[in-house]
Motif scaffolding. Structure first.
Motif, PDB file in Angstrom:
ATOM      1  N   UNK A  16      84.436  58.298  24.168  1.00  0.00           N
ATOM      2  CA  UNK A  16      84.964  59.633  24.459  1.00  0.00           C
ATOM      3  C   UNK A  16      86.481  59.534  24.560  1.00  0.00           C
ATOM      4  N   UNK A  17      87.191  60.576  24.150  1.00  0.00           N
ATOM      5  CA  UNK A  17      88.647  60.578  24.204  1.00  0.00           C
ATOM      6  C   UNK A  17      89.174  60.350  25.618  1.00  0.00           C
ATOM      7  N   UNK A  18      88.407  60.772  26.646  1.00  0.00           N
ATOM      8  CA  UNK A  18      88.828  60.545  28.037  1.00  0.00           C
ATOM      9  C   UNK A  18      89.007  59.059  28.340  1.00  0.00           C
ATOM     10  N   UNK A  19      88.216  58.209  27.701  1.00  0.00           N
ATOM     11  CA  UNK A  19      88.326  56.761  27.938  1.00  0.00           C
ATOM     12  C   UNK A  19      89.681  56.264  27.448  1.00  0.00           C
ATOM     13  N   UNK A  20      90.139  56.759  26.309  1.00  0.00           N
ATOM     14  CA  UNK A  20      91.454  56.357  25.806  1.00  0.00           C
ATOM     15  C   UNK A  20      92.557  56.851  26.728  1.00  0.00           C
ATOM     16  N   UNK A  21      92.408  58.030  27.275  1.00  0.00           N
ATOM     17  CA  UNK A  21      93.374  58.552  28.237  1.00  0.00           C
ATOM     18  C   UNK A  21      93.400  57.670  29.489  1.00  0.00           C
ATOM     19  N   UNK A  22      92.229  57.274  29.968  1.00  0.00           N
ATOM     20  CA  UNK A  22      92.128  56.363  31.115  1.00  0.00           C
ATOM     21  C   UNK A  22      92.887  55.062  30.826  1.00  0.00           C
ATOM     22  N   UNK A  23      92.640  54.467  29.676  1.00  0.00           N
ATOM     23  CA  UNK A  23      93.301  53.204  29.320  1.00  0.00           C
ATOM     24  C   UNK A  23      94.813  53.394  29.227  1.00  0.00           C
ATOM     25  N   UNK A  24      95.249  54.525  28.676  1.00  0.00           N
ATOM     26  CA  UNK A  24      96.686  54.794  28.574  1.00  0.00           C
ATOM     27  C   UNK A  24      97.343  54.932  29.939  1.00  0.00           C
ATOM     28  N   UNK A  75      94.840  56.289  41.086  1.00  0.00           N
ATOM     29  CA  UNK A  75      93.688  55.709  40.396  1.00  0.00           C
ATOM     30  C   UNK A  75      92.464  56.609  40.522  1.00  0.00           C
ATOM     31  N   UNK A  76      92.242  57.156  41.688  1.00  0.00           N
ATOM     32  CA  UNK A  76      91.087  58.035  41.875  1.00  0.00           C
ATOM     33  C   UNK A  76      91.156  59.252  40.950  1.00  0.00           C
ATOM     34  N   UNK A  77      92.359  59.678  40.620  1.00  0.00           N
ATOM     35  CA  UNK A  77      92.530  60.812  39.709  1.00  0.00           C
ATOM     36  C   UNK A  77      92.018  60.485  38.307  1.00  0.00           C
ATOM     37  N   UNK A  78      92.237  59.247  37.839  1.00  0.00           N
ATOM     38  CA  UNK A  78      91.819  58.909  36.472  1.00  0.00           C
ATOM     39  C   UNK A  78      90.444  58.256  36.409  1.00  0.00           C
ATOM     40  N   UNK A  79      89.938  57.769  37.516  1.00  0.00           N
ATOM     41  CA  UNK A  79      88.663  57.038  37.527  1.00  0.00           C
ATOM     42  C   UNK A  79      87.519  57.796  36.850  1.00  0.00           C
ATOM     43  N   UNK A  84      82.640  58.743  34.069  1.00  0.00           N
ATOM     44  CA  UNK A  84      81.847  59.810  33.468  1.00  0.00           C
ATOM     45  C   UNK A  84      81.422  59.479  32.039  1.00  0.00           C
ATOM     46  N   UNK A  85      82.010  58.424  31.466  1.00  0.00           N
ATOM     47  CA  UNK A  85      81.784  58.146  30.055  1.00  0.00           C
ATOM     48  C   UNK A  85      81.320  56.733  29.724  1.00  0.00           C
ATOM     49  N   UNK A  86      81.393  55.819  30.694  1.00  0.00           N
ATOM     50  CA  UNK A  86      80.984  54.431  30.467  1.00  0.00           C
ATOM     51  C   UNK A  86      80.173  53.962  31.660  1.00  0.00           C
ATOM     52  N   UNK A  87      78.992  53.447  31.399  1.00  0.00           N
ATOM     53  CA  UNK A  87      78.171  52.853  32.447  1.00  0.00           C
ATOM     54  C   UNK A  87      78.737  51.484  32.800  1.00  0.00           C
ATOM     55  N   UNK A  88      78.698  51.144  34.074  1.00  0.00           N
ATOM     56  CA  UNK A  88      79.186  49.830  34.453  1.00  0.00           C
ATOM     57  C   UNK A  88      79.207  49.617  35.948  1.00  0.00           C
TER      58      UNK A  88
END
Length: 115
Positions: A16-24, A75-79, A84-88
């Protein structure tokens, strides 16, 4: 004593695009706490047992700063972008002190267990 944030993630493509935003955005959340990536989304070479997913390992100067990073507003803002997109699973771990001796630890634990 050095501390670590360790995540075992099981992403499902396409990400999901949100994951790339998280990494950025994650590095900016770690910098104030002295965090740095040691391993990032690395697929391990499995030598024992089944394994699925990737690992992320982040080093912090100590457990207080690791915990403060994880609980920080930034961090809590981007978590949720990740959760929401990756199980872990993610954990915080203390490292071992300089001069750590595994054999001495085993002897002490054996003695305590047999007491």
């Amino acid at each position: 004593m050095t501390a670590y944030a360790l995540a075992h993630l099981r992403p499902q493509p396409p990400l999901h695009d949100d994951v790339f935003t998280y990494i950025e955005r994650i590095q900016d959340t770690m910098d104030p706490f002295g965090g740095r990536f040691l391993v990032h989304s690395t697929v391990p070479e499995v030598v024992e047992g089944p394994f699925e997913g990737v690992y992320v390992l982040i080093e912090f100067p100590d457990m207080d700063r690791a915990r403060d990073w994880y609980e920080s507003d930034a961090y809590q803002e981007i978590l949720p972008l990740r959760t929401d997109n990756i199980e872990g699973t993610a954990v915080l771990l203390n490292g071992v002190p300089d001069g750590y001796d595994a054999a001495a630890t085993a002897r002490a634990r054996r003695a305590a267990q047999n007491a």
